[in-house]
Design a protein around this motif. Structure first.
Motif, PDB file in Angstrom:
ATOM      1  N   THR A   1       0.227  -3.284  -6.206  1.00 19.20           N
ATOM      2  CA  THR A   1      -1.224  -3.117  -6.274  1.00 19.20           C
ATOM      3  C   THR A   1      -1.567  -1.657  -6.483  1.00 19.20           C
ATOM      4  OG1 THR A   1      -3.335  -3.467  -5.141  1.00 19.20           O
ATOM      5  CG2 THR A   1      -1.468  -2.888  -3.760  1.00 19.20           C
ATOM      6  N   ASN A   2      -2.615  -1.410  -7.236  1.00 18.50           N
ATOM      7  CA  ASN A   2      -3.204  -0.081  -7.355  1.00 18.50           C
ATOM      8  C   ASN A   2      -4.395  -0.025  -6.405  1.00 18.50           C
ATOM      9  OD1 ASN A   2      -1.399   0.536  -9.421  1.00 18.50           O
ATOM     10  ND2 ASN A   2      -2.774  -0.244 -10.988  1.00 18.50           N
ATOM     11  N   THR A   3      -4.434   0.980  -5.571  1.00 24.04           N
ATOM     12  CA  THR A   3      -5.507   1.091  -4.572  1.00 24.04           C
ATOM     13  C   THR A   3      -6.362   2.326  -4.846  1.00 24.04           C
ATOM     14  OG1 THR A   3      -4.250   2.442  -2.984  1.00 24.04           O
ATOM     15  CG2 THR A   3      -3.984   0.037  -2.868  1.00 24.04           C
TER      16      THR A   3
ATOM     17  N   SER B   1     -12.248  12.721   0.641  1.00 20.42           N
ATOM     18  CA  SER B   1     -11.162  12.505  -0.316  1.00 20.42           C
ATOM     19  C   SER B   1     -11.394  11.255  -1.147  1.00 20.42           C
ATOM     20  CB  SER B   1      -9.814  12.374   0.411  1.00 20.42           C
ATOM     21  OG  SER B   1      -9.552  13.490   1.222  1.00 20.42           O
ATOM     22  N   LEU B   2     -10.980  11.322  -2.389  1.00 23.61           N
ATOM     23  CA  LEU B   2     -10.902  10.162  -3.279  1.00 23.61           C
ATOM     24  C   LEU B   2      -9.435  10.019  -3.660  1.00 23.61           C
ATOM     25  CD1 LEU B   2     -12.215   7.923  -4.986  1.00 23.61           C
ATOM     26  CD2 LEU B   2     -12.525   9.625  -6.803  1.00 23.61           C
ATOM     27  N   ILE B   3      -8.807   8.915  -3.231  1.00 24.97           N
ATOM     28  CA  ILE B   3      -7.348   8.788  -3.317  1.00 24.97           C
ATOM     29  C   ILE B   3      -6.961   7.554  -4.120  1.00 24.97           C
ATOM     30  CG2 ILE B   3      -5.215   8.581  -1.983  1.00 24.97           C
ATOM     31  CD1 ILE B   3      -6.804   9.756   0.400  1.00 24.97           C
ATOM     32  N   TYR B   4      -6.071   7.768  -5.073  1.00 26.83           N
ATOM     33  CA  TYR B   4      -5.469   6.664  -5.817  1.00 26.83           C
ATOM     34  C   TYR B   4      -4.016   6.560  -5.376  1.00 26.83           C
ATOM     35  CZ  TYR B   4      -3.134   4.189  -9.612  1.00 26.83           C
ATOM     36  OH  TYR B   4      -2.359   3.321 -10.329  1.00 26.83           O
ATOM     37  N   ALA B   5      -3.571   5.367  -5.012  1.00 28.71           N
ATOM     38  CA  ALA B   5      -2.182   5.169  -4.587  1.00 28.71           C
ATOM     39  C   ALA B   5      -1.677   3.836  -5.109  1.00 28.71           C
ATOM     40  CB  ALA B   5      -2.062   5.220  -3.069  1.00 28.71           C
ATOM     41  N   ARG B   6      -0.450   3.819  -5.564  1.00 27.03           N
ATOM     42  CA  ARG B   6       0.194   2.585  -5.986  1.00 27.03           C
ATOM     43  C   ARG B   6       1.132   2.125  -4.873  1.00 27.03           C
ATOM     44  NH1 ARG B   6       2.517   1.877 -11.955  1.00 27.03           N
ATOM     45  NH2 ARG B   6       0.264   1.659 -12.233  1.00 27.03           N
ATOM     46  N   LEU B   7       1.044   0.843  -4.514  1.00 26.51           N
ATOM     47  CA  LEU B   7       1.873   0.262  -3.461  1.00 26.51           C
ATOM     48  C   LEU B   7       2.646  -0.927  -4.023  1.00 26.51           C
ATOM     49  CD1 LEU B   7      -0.785   0.155  -0.587  1.00 26.51           C
ATOM     50  CD2 LEU B   7       0.835   1.989  -1.073  1.00 26.51           C
ATOM     51  N   SER B   8       3.827  -1.166  -3.483  1.00 24.44           N
ATOM     52  CA  SER B   8       4.605  -2.318  -3.922  1.00 24.44           C
ATOM     53  C   SER B   8       5.609  -2.702  -2.846  1.00 24.44           C
ATOM     54  CB  SER B   8       5.344  -2.026  -5.234  1.00 24.44           C
ATOM     55  OG  SER B   8       6.367  -1.078  -5.031  1.00 24.44           O
ATOM     56  N   GLY B   9       6.072  -3.939  -2.917  1.00 23.74           N
ATOM     57  CA  GLY B   9       7.076  -4.434  -1.984  1.00 23.74           C
ATOM     58  C   GLY B   9       7.814  -5.616  -2.577  1.00 23.74           C
ATOM     59  N   ALA B  10       9.059  -5.831  -2.142  1.00 23.94           N
ATOM     60  CA  ALA B  10       9.856  -6.936  -2.674  1.00 23.94           C
ATOM     61  C   ALA B  10      10.860  -7.398  -1.623  1.00 23.94           C
ATOM     62  CB  ALA B  10      10.591  -6.521  -3.944  1.00 23.94           C
ATOM     63  N   ASP B  11      10.965  -8.706  -1.464  1.00 26.48           N
ATOM     64  CA  ASP B  11      11.909  -9.267  -0.496  1.00 26.48           C
ATOM     65  C   ASP B  11      13.363  -9.084  -0.926  1.00 26.48           C
ATOM     66  OD1 ASP B  11      10.149 -10.128   1.444  1.00 26.48           O
ATOM     67  OD2 ASP B  11       9.892 -12.119   0.574  1.00 26.48           O
ATOM     68  N   ASN B  12      13.610  -8.942  -2.220  1.00 22.96           N
ATOM     69  CA  ASN B  12      15.002  -8.879  -2.660  1.00 22.96           C
ATOM     70  C   ASN B  12      15.702  -7.576  -2.291  1.00 22.96           C
ATOM     71  OD1 ASN B  12      13.884  -7.059  -4.460  1.00 22.96           O
ATOM     72  ND2 ASN B  12      14.252  -8.321  -6.276  1.00 22.96           N
TER      73      ASN B  12
END
Length: 340
Positions: free
Chosen positions: A105-107, A78-89
């Motif tokens: 981040t884009n992974t 597999s070749l996988i593109y995934a966008r990840l994000s997080g926020a304390d608020n």
């Protein structure tokens, strides 16, 4: 010569009938969600699946190649593109809200997994015009579990005053880390194969990574609350200071009036306290406060809807069985009825 030609035609036709559908090319669309040091629930430690913040859900897409090893096992690249994000608020933990960190981040991941088909069922559906008029549509169902290894590229970023910054070069914790790490994907999936060639499915997986810096947070603060509060544009390491300790940004949001004059911060949100190096009166020394949890690595979840096309391949075992016919080593005698 005539017999040889007829035998060859027979072999080709039967080989097609007994062909094995081993190769599959496909793609997927889905959703991703990050589990790490930023955001999360009310607990003080590392997030678990119960701490998922649905506001952090982003998208993923990938392409894959699957090869059937035998009835029970397949391998998938597999070749996988995934966008990840997080926020304390969006956290329900007051101390994380006061910490006020965030990232995106884009992974890109290259993964190799082994699939085990632990349940399979094949049935023939009623006549349908979906495949071809007057033919029968064949539907196969399988449930499988999978595990494997992968290589991941990531590049955490954060926004400040409308501008996006790459966090890794800033070394917000005074640590240099690689943008490449390994992953260990594990998961479960289900798939329907229509008329042997069209395969539609879903799969759900958790990706453990070899890095605790997917979100740029792992250990202790490098810059104090005062460093970030007093930093001015143009100062040395200005971006690293204000992005490494973001508590001062939200102080006005949680300030309350002090009856004796001045400003008092909400005690339920410990603004400015223990966010960076501070002097501990009990230990009588300067100590570093914890910015993240370095004992556990970051991870993320993927949910994919897949669509693939299965390609027919020749059955070697069947070819071997009938090879003697081609080589004229197998003779079929015609039976005749005696006449008296």
């Amino acid at each position: 010569m005539k017999k040889l030609i007829l035998s060859a035609i027979f072999i080709v036709s039967t080989s097609i009938t007994f062909a094995q559908y081993k190769k599959e090319f496909g793609g997927a669309l889905g959703f991703s969600n990050y589990l790490g040091d930023i955001g999360g629930g009310a607990g003080p430690g590392r997030d678990n699946i119960s701490d998922l913040r649905w506001q952090q859900t982003r998208y993923t897409l990938n392409g894959y190649f699957r090869y059937k090893l035998n009835k029970n096992f397949s391998t998938r690249s597999s070749l996988i593109y995934a966008r990840l994000s997080g926020a304390d608020n969006i956290s329900t933990n007051p101390e994380r809200v006061a910490r006020n960190l965030s990232f995106k981040t884009n992974t890109t991941e290259i993964a190799q997994t082994i699939e085990w088909n632990f349940y399979q069922q094949t049935k023939m559906s009623p006549r349908s015009s979906i495949v071809s008029k007057g033919s029968k549509k064949r539907m196969d169902f399988r449930a499988f579990a999978f595990a494997g290894v992968g290589v991941l590229y990531y590049n955490p970023k954060a926004e400040l005053n409308g501008k996006t910054y790459n966090l890794r070069p800033l070394q917000t914790e005074g640590v240099s880390y690689s943008p490449i790490t390994y992953t260990v994907p594990v998961g479960i999936g289900f798939a329907y194969t229509l008329n042997k060639t069209i395969r539609i499915g879903v799969d759900f997986s958790y990706r453990l990574t070899g890095s605790d810096y997917i979100d740029d947070v792992s250990g202790t603060y490098k810059y104090t609350y005062e460093d970030a509060m007093n930093a001015k544009p143009g100062d040395a390491n200005y971006e690293a200071k204000v992005l490494g300790n973001r508590t001062p940004e939200i102080q006005s949001l949680y300030a309350v009036n002090n009856p004796n004059g001045g400003t008092q911060y909400n005690p339920n949100l410990p603004i400015g306290k223990n966010y960076g190096d501070y002097f501990d009166n009990n230990q009588n020394k300067q100590v570093q406060s914890i910015r993240g949890t370095s004992n556990d690595k970051d991870g993320y979840l993927l949910f994919n809807i897949t669509a693939g096309y299965v390609i027919k391949g020749k059955n070697k075992a069947y070819q071997q069985k009938y090879r003697n016919i081609v080589n004229r080593r197998k003779v079929v005698k015609k039976k005749t009825r005696a006449k008296f």
